[in-house]
Scaffold this active site. Structure first.
Site, PDB file in Angstrom:
ATOM      1  N   SER A   1       1.008  -1.184   0.032  1.00  0.00           N
ATOM      2  CA  SER A   1       0.193  -0.026  -0.020  1.00  0.00           C
ATOM      3  C   SER A   1       0.998   1.058   0.166  1.00  0.00           C
ATOM      4  O   SER A   1       1.796   1.521  -0.831  1.00  0.00           O
ATOM      5  CB  SER A   1      -0.968  -0.042   1.267  1.00  0.00           C
TER       6      SER A   1
ATOM      7  N   ASP B   1       0.062  -4.262  -4.010  1.00  0.00           N
ATOM      8  CA  ASP B   1      -0.829  -3.383  -4.069  1.00  0.00           C
ATOM      9  C   ASP B   1      -0.537  -1.999  -3.975  1.00  0.00           C
ATOM     10  O   ASP B   1      -1.142  -1.389  -2.783  1.00  0.00           O
ATOM     11  CB  ASP B   1      -2.317  -3.967  -3.536  1.00  0.00           C
TER      12      ASP B   1
ATOM     13  N   HIS C   1      -7.253  -5.421  -0.863  1.00  0.00           N
ATOM     14  CA  HIS C   1      -6.155  -4.794  -0.707  1.00  0.00           C
ATOM     15  C   HIS C   1      -4.906  -5.456   0.118  1.00  0.00           C
ATOM     16  O   HIS C   1      -3.960  -5.338  -0.279  1.00  0.00           O
ATOM     17  CB  HIS C   1      -6.371  -3.399  -0.074  1.00  0.00           C
TER      18      HIS C   1
END
Length: 304
Positions: free
Chosen positions: A140, A168, A233
């Site tokens: 992230s 991600d 996610h």
């Protein structure tokens, strides 16, 4: 004074250092490392070093990163440095305010990137760690941090990190940026990206290889909602941990209008997600079918 501060000064960044001798890890700061005496070996020239970097409203001791650390140590006699920048990631703010702090957390990613570049340089100078043995894995906002660390490290004119793995990478406030303002394929010799959500992440190609798990969004076993989006996610971390833990290879098929079945794959046109991806000749974008439960294997034991 209700607005989230999400303030970060480099002195607040800490890390969990884990090795096979100390699998549970110890929380440390760079100051304590500079004073020496923490790493009982002064020559780490043959040691593999993995920097692990958490994302927004998370921390280094989150169970997903602890699981990945365990898997890494089971597979390799390495040193895992899990960076903890929770203050800057709004982790300690009031629940309702956390999300408002996101733009501030985005700003903080550069500070953490610079910290990691400096840290890796210190390891090379003081402990003889070899540049060829350094790998960064970020999730992230942590993936964006890994990219910034790669850019900062290159400013030393000492070469490039061999590999950055972006799990991600955060999309909001990054996805339309040019290469200098986000994770990018030039940040390391090999940049591996895993896409699992298209709202919190991005479908934009970013790396040397881009793996689109289940087309890059709505991961199997996650639901269609904000919760589902968060679940998708986070799946990027879980998929990668399983790729480390199991010999099972999640096979990526070159993206096209109608991708070939995994069963037809050979070493020359398909690529296995994971620590060995860069051993395969093909680069570009790949479609990766996944199952809904761990180990998420898509290949019925097929090896390529």
């Amino acid at each position: 004074g209700l607005l989230p501060k999400c303030k970060l000064v480099p002195e607040q960044i800490s890390f969990i250092l884990s090795t096979r001798e100390n699998r549970n890890g110890v929380f440390l700061t760079l100051d304590s490392l500079k004073k020496g005496g923490i790493l009982n070996k002064s020559d780490l020239s043959s040691t593999q070093v993995v920097f692990l970097i958490h994302g927004f409203i998370s921390s280094a001791n989150n169970s997903n990163y602890m699981d990945m650390t365990k898997a890494l140590l089971e597979k390799n006699d390495c040193m895992v440095i899990s960076i903890d920048w929770r203050n800057g990631a709004c982790t300690n703010e009031f629940q309702i305010l956390k999300f408002i702090g996101y733009p501030k957390a985005v700003e903080n990613t550069r500070t953490v990137g610079k910290y990691i570049a400096d840290f890796s340089k210190l390891l090379m100078q003081k402990y003889k760690v070899s540049l060829a043995n350094i790998r960064l894995i970020g999730h992230s906002l942590g993936a964006q941090i890994a990219g910034f660390a790669g850019k900062e490290y290159q400013k030393f004119k000492l070469g490039k990190y061999p590999e950055i793995i972006g799990l991600d990478p955060a999309g909001p406030l990054f996805k339309s940026n040019d290469c200098s303002q986000r994770i990018c394929e030039t940040d390391a010799h090999y940049v591996q990206i895993i896409h699992t959500s298209n709202n919190l992440g991005t479908e934009r190609t970013l790396g040397t290889v881009d793996f689109y798990m289940n087309n890059g969004y709505n991961q199997p076993g996650c639901y269609y909602s904000f919760i589902g989006e968060t679940c998708s996610h986070t799946r990027a971390v879980q998929y990668f941990t399983e790729c480390i833990r199991h010999e099972c290879c999640l096979i990526g098929v070159p993206q096209s209008k109608n991708p070939q079945p995994v069963s037809k794959c050979t070493r020359n046109e398909c690529v296995c997600v994971g620590l060995n991806a860069k051993r395969y000749p093909k680069t570009g974008s790949f479609y990766v079918p996944v199952e809904s439960k761990a180990p998420y294997c898509n290949n019925k034991g097929k090896k390529i």
